[in-house]
Design a protein around this motif. Structure first.
Motif, short mmCIF file in Angstrom:
data_model
loop_
_atom_site.label_atom_id
_atom_site.label_comp_id
_atom_site.label_asym_id
_atom_site.label_seq_id
_atom_site.Cartn_x
_atom_site.Cartn_y
_atom_site.Cartn_z
N THR A 152 0.79 -1.11 0.09
CA THR A 152 0.02 0.01 -0.02
C THR A 152 0.94 1.20 0.08
O THR A 152 2.02 1.33 0.53
CB THR A 152 -1.00 0.29 1.35
OG1 THR A 152 -0.15 -0.18 2.49
CG2 THR A 152 -1.76 -1.09 1.26
N PRO A 153 0.34 2.38 -0.50
CA PRO A 153 0.98 3.73 -0.39
C PRO A 153 0.83 4.27 0.74
O PRO A 153 0.03 4.09 1.54
CB PRO A 153 0.29 4.29 -1.95
CG PRO A 153 -1.15 3.80 -1.61
CD PRO A 153 -1.04 2.49 -1.37
N ILE A 160 -6.67 2.18 2.04
CA ILE A 160 -6.30 1.60 1.22
C ILE A 160 -6.02 0.10 1.71
O ILE A 160 -6.51 -0.86 1.19
CB ILE A 160 -5.05 2.04 0.05
CG1 ILE A 160 -5.67 3.08 -0.87
CG2 ILE A 160 -4.49 0.97 -0.72
CD1 ILE A 160 -4.80 3.75 -1.71
N TRP A 163 -9.22 -1.39 1.76
CA TRP A 163 -9.74 -1.99 0.46
C TRP A 163 -9.23 -3.58 0.32
O TRP A 163 -9.72 -4.21 -0.62
CB TRP A 163 -8.75 -1.35 -0.73
CG TRP A 163 -9.46 -0.11 -1.16
CD1 TRP A 163 -10.27 0.72 -0.51
CD2 TRP A 163 -8.88 0.75 -2.12
NE1 TRP A 163 -10.49 2.06 -1.27
CE2 TRP A 163 -9.43 2.02 -2.32
CE3 TRP A 163 -7.78 0.60 -3.15
CZ2 TRP A 163 -9.38 2.97 -2.94
CZ3 TRP A 163 -7.63 1.77 -4.13
CH2 TRP A 163 -8.39 2.78 -4.34
N PRO A 179 2.55 -2.45 4.74
CA PRO A 179 1.91 -0.91 4.32
C PRO A 179 3.05 0.09 4.15
O PRO A 179 4.28 -0.48 3.98
CB PRO A 179 1.98 -0.61 5.94
CG PRO A 179 1.99 -1.86 6.77
CD PRO A 179 2.71 -2.76 5.72
N GLY A 209 8.67 -2.81 5.20
CA GLY A 209 9.84 -2.70 4.40
C GLY A 209 9.78 -1.97 2.88
O GLY A 209 8.56 -1.54 2.97
N GLY A 210 10.88 -2.09 2.17
CA GLY A 210 10.97 -1.35 0.83
C GLY A 210 11.04 -2.35 -0.43
O GLY A 210 10.21 -3.54 -0.25
N VAL A 214 9.05 -6.25 -0.81
CA VAL A 214 8.04 -6.36 -2.02
C VAL A 214 8.36 -7.50 -3.22
O VAL A 214 7.80 -8.43 -3.28
CB VAL A 214 7.88 -4.94 -2.48
CG1 VAL A 214 7.23 -4.92 -3.94
CG2 VAL A 214 7.24 -3.87 -1.70
N PHE A 228 -1.62 -4.37 -5.46
CA PHE A 228 -0.59 -3.11 -5.26
C PHE A 228 -1.36 -1.79 -5.43
O PHE A 228 -2.26 -1.72 -6.41
CB PHE A 228 0.60 -3.34 -6.25
CG PHE A 228 1.45 -2.03 -6.27
CD1 PHE A 228 2.45 -1.75 -5.48
CD2 PHE A 228 1.24 -1.02 -7.14
CE1 PHE A 228 3.51 -0.87 -5.48
CE2 PHE A 228 1.75 0.16 -6.94
CZ PHE A 228 3.11 0.11 -6.02
N VAL A 229 -1.14 -0.88 -4.86
CA VAL A 229 -1.64 0.46 -4.99
C VAL A 229 -0.28 1.53 -4.72
O VAL A 229 0.23 1.27 -3.57
CB VAL A 229 -2.69 0.87 -4.06
CG1 VAL A 229 -3.25 2.47 -4.46
CG2 VAL A 229 -4.04 0.13 -4.29
N GLY A 230 0.11 2.12 -5.69
CA GLY A 230 1.26 3.01 -5.48
C GLY A 230 1.53 3.68 -6.90
O GLY A 230 0.54 3.92 -7.82
N ARG A 233 5.80 3.82 -11.72
CA ARG A 233 6.98 2.97 -11.76
C ARG A 233 6.89 1.76 -10.82
O ARG A 233 7.40 0.62 -11.38
CB ARG A 233 7.89 4.15 -11.18
CG ARG A 233 9.57 3.40 -11.16
CD ARG A 233 10.40 4.29 -10.66
NE ARG A 233 10.28 4.55 -9.39
CZ ARG A 233 10.81 3.89 -8.35
NH1 ARG A 233 11.65 2.85 -8.78
NH2 ARG A 233 10.82 4.17 -7.08
N HIS A 237 6.80 -2.56 -11.97
CA HIS A 237 7.56 -3.35 -11.63
C HIS A 237 6.97 -4.67 -10.87
O HIS A 237 7.18 -5.96 -11.38
CB HIS A 237 8.85 -2.86 -10.70
CG HIS A 237 9.61 -3.90 -10.03
ND1 HIS A 237 10.40 -4.39 -10.52
CD2 HIS A 237 9.45 -4.28 -8.55
CE1 HIS A 237 10.97 -5.26 -9.53
NE2 HIS A 237 10.20 -5.11 -8.43
N MET A 253 -2.23 2.39 -10.11
CA MET A 253 -1.23 3.20 -10.26
C MET A 253 -1.32 4.88 -10.35
O MET A 253 -2.26 5.09 -9.91
CB MET A 253 -0.28 2.69 -11.38
CG MET A 253 -0.16 1.21 -11.16
SD MET A 253 0.93 0.52 -12.23
CE MET A 253 0.10 0.81 -13.86
N GLY A 254 -0.21 5.54 -10.79
CA GLY A 254 -0.15 6.87 -10.90
C GLY A 254 -1.32 7.42 -11.94
O GLY A 254 -2.18 6.64 -12.46
N PHE A 454 -13.33 -0.12 -7.59
CA PHE A 454 -12.46 1.05 -8.05
C PHE A 454 -11.85 0.55 -9.54
O PHE A 454 -11.37 -0.45 -9.80
CB PHE A 454 -11.27 1.18 -7.24
CG PHE A 454 -10.65 2.56 -7.29
CD1 PHE A 454 -10.88 3.41 -6.60
CD2 PHE A 454 -9.34 2.61 -8.45
CE1 PHE A 454 -9.91 4.82 -6.73
CE2 PHE A 454 -8.64 3.64 -8.43
CZ PHE A 454 -8.92 4.60 -7.70
#
Ligand code: NAD
Length: 502
Positions: A152-153, A160, A163, A179, A209-210, A214, A228-230, A233, A237, A253-254, A454
């Motif tokens: 999540t973003p 989110i 969701w 998260p 984590g990052g 992921v 995934f939401v974020g 880029r 991936h 995404m964006g 959504f």
């Protein structure tokens, strides 16, 4: 607690909140003041594996737990969230920056999904047809997949995650949540409430984590689906990596959301809607209006829009008078300021410059950028091509509605759009011809309620099925089709060597 008394955000593995053994930590910071709030670990590979193993083990019994028993957990969770909404919002504002009223909205929009999860059984029913051939019946089962993961973003740390895990768990799956490392505190509070509501050990797990964490979720063979939401880029991936590993993946995404303003629109309401949707949450919404396409005579409304934006008050989210809070980080502020400078270099007209707003005392250090408006923006300029994710509104001009639709459809993003008009015929043509997944008619931020899903589209989404609502029930289940014949007597029908059912 660490040596400097900052709380350490725990992991959740097999129903226990545990401290990570990681050597890599980052700080959770109040973006209005830079006050440090907590430390969050970058979980180790072993910890991620343990969370997945716990979810895998719990799935064996959870998948067979009666529908009503699962539903009652979410009935309880919605009440717990309702009872705690003020303190959840306060935690959210402290770590994320948005105003308290907007933080409550963030929690509330997630709460609506929890309410829907409590009634998901009726959407998870299969279909049945009798006598598809002589004495043969066919029916479908919508079975849970197994371990699902969610990434999540930072911008909706309550809505989110909500969701994702309530819908996945209510349909019989187990879950590993990752998260945003920038603001995990309200998410963890919601997870605590989920355990209090009765989610059994192992059914919901959390790792922080990052990139490495992921990637581990994308690669692990026991994870069957990733939500995934974020950003575009990272989402691209995740989609590619997890798809390659054979998983179901949905990535929201964006965006670059265009609002089209026709000259017959109700002027007051339209300008209010544009200012709220462009600058609310400091523009850090995936459904923020970041481009206004003013058509015909509406092109003359720029000074009125600027006047309205100037009245918005910039400050800390916990002050009742604030309309626009800070950006999430110093890096985000520097990026937004650099894009504003780039807009000027590219020749856009800076009608309102929100850089370096004057703020008192402790807020001097905050990541503030005030409402910013560019007119004369054209495709090709950086401020038009990039998702700024800050309180920056780009104004594009069009002679006609057809031209405005063509501009919007030529943009690669397809998350949200809106039209402002009093003409039903114009609105109908717009909804028919616009190639964007979520369409507002005199509604600036048309995020669907959970009876629907959504539905961002084109460059804003990878994967077919969206989060929450009916679509996510299909995402989190595998349809199994059973064809059955029960013989009434012992009479042999002989060998059938054809494909036809006889
Ligand atoms: P982000 O892509 O930076 O982070 C999202 C998640 O990915 C986080 O959990 C983060 O830890 C993880 N991550 C970050 N870098 C990674 C990497 N290199 N490899 C693997 N994982 C990584 O997004 P953000 O800045 O947190 O959120 C803002 C973005 O999210 C905006 O682009 C916004 O439009 C988008 N967003 C989209 C929707 C939607 O529904 N379409 C909703 C909210 C936000």
């Amino acid at each position: 607690m660490s040596r400097d008394n900052l709380p350490h955000v725990p992991l959740l593995i097999n129903g226990e909140f545990v401290q990570s053994k990681s050597t890599e930590w980052r700080e959770v910071v109040n973006p209005a003041t830079q006050e440090r709030l907590a430390r969050v670990p970058m979980a180790t590979a072993d910890e991620v594996a343990a969370a997945i193993a716990s979810a895998q083990a719990a799935f064996k019994t959870w998948r067979k737990t009666p529908i009503g028993q699962r539903a009652r957990i979410f009935l309880k969770l919605q009440q717990l969230i309702r009872d705690n909404i003020k303190s959840l919002a306060a935690t959210l504002t402290a770590e994320q920056g948005k105003t308290l009223a907007d933080a409550e909205g963030d929690v509330f929009r997630g709460l609506e999904v929890v309410e829907h999860a409590a009634n998901i059984g009726s959407l998870q029913m299969g279909e049945r047809a009798h006598n598809v051939a002589g004495g043969v019946d066919t029916y479908t089962l919508l079975q849970p997949l197994g371990v699902c993961a969610g990434i999540t973003p930072f911008n909706f740390p309550a809505m989110i995650p909500l969701w994702m895990f309530p819908m996945a768990i209510a349909t019989g799956n187990t879950f590993v949540l990752k998260p945003s490392e920038q603001d995990p505190l309200v998410t963890m509070r919601l997870v605590e409430l989920a355990l209090e509501a009765g989610v059994p050990p192992g059914v919901l797990n959390v790792v922080h984590g990052g990139e490495h964490v992921v990637n581990a979720l994308c690669d692990h063979p026991d994870v069957k689906a990733i939500s995934f939401v974020g950003s575009t880029r990272v989402g691209t991936h995740v989609y590619e990596r997890a798809s390659l590993a054979g998983k179901r993946v949905q990535c929201m995404m964006g965006a670059k959301n265009h609002a089209i303003v026709l000259p017959d629109a109700h002027k007051e309401q339209t300008l209010n809607a544009l200012a709220g949707a462009a600058f609310g949450a400091a523009g850090q919404r995936c459904m923020a209006v970041s481009v206004a396409v003013l058509v015909g005579e509406a092109r003359k409304w720029v000074p009125d829009l600027v006047a309205r934006a100037k009245k918005l008050s910039v400050g800390a989210g916990d002050s009742a008078s604030t309309d626009v809070g800070p950006l999430i980080s110093c890096a985000a502020r520097e990026r937004v300021e650099a894009l504003i400078a780039r807009g000027v270099e590219d020749g856009a007209q800076l009608e309102l410059d929100g850089r370096i707003p004057s703020l008192p005392g402790a807020l001097k250090e905050g990541n503030f950028v005030g409402p910013t408006i560019f007119s004369g923006v054209r495709p090709g300029m950086s401020v038009y091509e990039q998702e700024i994710f800050g309180p920056v509104l780009c104004i594009v001009e069009a002679e006609t509605m057809d031209e405005a639709i063509a501009i919007t459809n030529a943009n690669p993003n397809g998350n949200g759009t809106a039209i402002f008009t009093q003409s039903g015929a114009a609105a109908r043509k717009f909804e028919e011809e616009i190639e964007v997944g979520q369409v507002g008619i005199n509604v600036p931020i048309p995020v669907p309620v959970p009876l629907f899903s959504f539905t961002g589209s084109r460059g804003s989404k990878l994967g077919d099925l969206g989060p929450y609502g009916k679509q996510v029930v299909l995402f989190y289940t595998q349809t199994k089709t059973v064809t059955a014949r029960w013989f009434e007597d012992d009479v042999s029908t002989g060998v059938n060597t054809t494909i036809a059912l006889k």
